[in-house]
Scaffold this active site. Sequence first.
Site, PDB file in Angstrom:
ATOM      1  N   THR A  65       0.876  -1.117  -0.150  1.00 50.55           N
ATOM      2  CA  THR A  65      -0.196   0.508   0.068  1.00 50.55           C
ATOM      3  C   THR A  65       0.312   1.532   0.116  1.00 50.55           C
ATOM      4  O   THR A  65       0.951   2.461  -0.662  1.00 50.55           O
ATOM      5  CB  THR A  65      -1.055  -0.397   1.183  1.00 50.55           C
ATOM      6  OG1 THR A  65      -1.378  -1.031   1.320  1.00 50.55           O
ATOM      7  CG2 THR A  65      -1.668   1.238   0.952  1.00 50.55           C
ATOM      8  N   HIS A 138      -7.714   0.420   4.001  1.00 54.28           N
ATOM      9  CA  HIS A 138      -8.089  -1.185   3.326  1.00 54.28           C
ATOM     10  C   HIS A 138      -9.785  -1.793   3.688  1.00 54.28           C
ATOM     11  O   HIS A 138      -9.870  -2.593   3.073  1.00 54.28           O
ATOM     12  CB  HIS A 138      -7.385  -1.414   4.824  1.00 54.28           C
ATOM     13  CG  HIS A 138      -6.067  -1.251   4.291  1.00 54.28           C
ATOM     14  ND1 HIS A 138      -4.986  -1.512   3.578  1.00 54.28           N
ATOM     15  CD2 HIS A 138      -4.807  -1.023   6.208  1.00 54.28           C
ATOM     16  CE1 HIS A 138      -3.862  -1.084   3.893  1.00 54.28           C
ATOM     17  NE2 HIS A 138      -3.868  -0.521   5.045  1.00 54.28           N
ATOM     18  N   SER A 261      15.515   3.071  -0.188  1.00 55.94           N
ATOM     19  CA  SER A 261      15.771   4.844   0.043  1.00 55.94           C
ATOM     20  C   SER A 261      14.233   4.985   1.085  1.00 55.94           C
ATOM     21  O   SER A 261      13.933   5.551   1.819  1.00 55.94           O
ATOM     22  CB  SER A 261      14.914   5.072  -1.696  1.00 55.94           C
ATOM     23  OG  SER A 261      14.541   6.778  -1.309  1.00 55.94           O
ATOM     24  N   MET A 262      12.796   3.890   0.393  1.00 56.83           N
ATOM     25  CA  MET A 262      11.508   4.103   1.160  1.00 56.83           C
ATOM     26  C   MET A 262      11.599   3.395   2.822  1.00 56.83           C
ATOM     27  O   MET A 262      11.288   4.410   3.862  1.00 56.83           O
ATOM     28  CB  MET A 262      10.574   2.952   0.415  1.00 56.83           C
ATOM     29  CG  MET A 262       9.666   3.180  -0.883  1.00 56.83           C
ATOM     30  SD  MET A 262       8.985   4.765  -0.944  1.00 56.83           S
ATOM     31  CE  MET A 262       7.106   4.086   0.119  1.00 56.83           C
ATOM     32  N   GLY A 293      10.342  -6.105   2.479  1.00 56.84           N
ATOM     33  CA  GLY A 293      10.328  -5.691   1.651  1.00 56.84           C
ATOM     34  C   GLY A 293      10.300  -6.701   0.201  1.00 56.84           C
ATOM     35  O   GLY A 293      10.523  -6.348  -1.019  1.00 56.84           O
TER      36      GLY A 293
END
Length: 325
Positions: A65, A138, A261-262, A293
Amino acid sequence: MEFKDVDGELGDILLKYFTSEFRTGYVKLRGFVLPEYFKKFAQRVEDLEVRDDDLWIVSFPKTGTTWTQEMSWLIGHDLDFEGAKVPLPERFPFIDHSPLFDYTDVLPKIPEFKLPDFVNDSVTYIDKKKSPRFIKTHLPWELLPKQIRNGTKKPKIIYVARNAKDTCISYFHHCTLLEGYTGNFDDFCKLFMGGSLCFAPFWPHILNFWNRRDDPNVLFLKFEDLKKNLPEAIKKTADFMGKDLNEEQLKLLTDHLSFASMKNNPAVNYEAAIEINKKFGLINADGHFMRSGQVGGYKEAMSEKLIAEFDRWTQENIAGTGLSF
C-alpha cells in the site's frame, strides 16, 4: 447497518490477544471484520461525498500500500519530491485510520499525547480536503462509500494485492508493532485464514477487485510485479492516471521508490508513529514498519506444513478466477 459479533474460537483469540487500551473489540459488517470503534464512523464513510477526480488506493493491509501510495502521489504531482517530504498520512490520508485506534480512554490520561487531525477524525479530514484528493483505504469493495459502489461517482481506484503467505507474515509483524497484538504467530495464522482479522476475509477482499479489473476506473496491481519490474509498474500506473513520464523522470522515480530509499524516508516509513507508541507505553514491541519488502520471505518463517496449508487454501480460493501469484 447490521453489526455482528466475531464469536467462536477465533473471537476468543481476538479478545485475549488483540484488545488493548485503544482496541476494545471487534464487529463484522457485511461479512468483514472491523474494530468495534468503526461503528462511530460507518455511516459517515457510507455517505462520504466522493469526487470523480479522487484517486483511491485500496488494499488488504501489508500488500504494498505505502509503496503504491508514494508512487501514485508523485506521478499525480509531477514528481514534486519537495512536496513529498510532507508525511504521507497528511497528503494521502487513510480514511480508516481513526476507526482503527480508539484513543477515547488514552487521551485523558496522557495530556501531552496530541493527535493530528488526520488521526483524530480521518473521515472529516478527507471530507474537507481540497481536490484532487489522494485517499487510502483497506476497506473492501462492500464497505466503500455508496457513491463508488453504485457508480454515481467514478474516482480512479488502484488496487494492490500480494500473495497470502508474505501478506500474513508482514501483517503479523505490523499488528505486533502498531496494533497491539500480543499472541503468537500460529494463532495469528488461524485468524488470517479464518477471516477474523481487521479487513478480513482476505480472498473476498482481493477477488472483489480482481473481478472489476477491466473497469476503466480500476487498475489492479500485484506487489510481486512491482518487485519484478518497478519501472514497468510505474509506466502502467502513469498511463492509468493519464500522465506521461520521460526516461529521466522514470529513473528518478524508480530510485526514489527503491526499498532502501523508502525504508530510510521519514515521510513514509512510519517510524514516528512507532516512537509515539513506545514513548507513551501503548505498545511493547520492537521493529520497523518496513522490514524486508521481499517476495518469498515466508519461507524463513513458516513450516513446510503451514506453507502447504496456505497453498491449499490459496488454490481453493483462486481456482478458476485467472488470478495467480
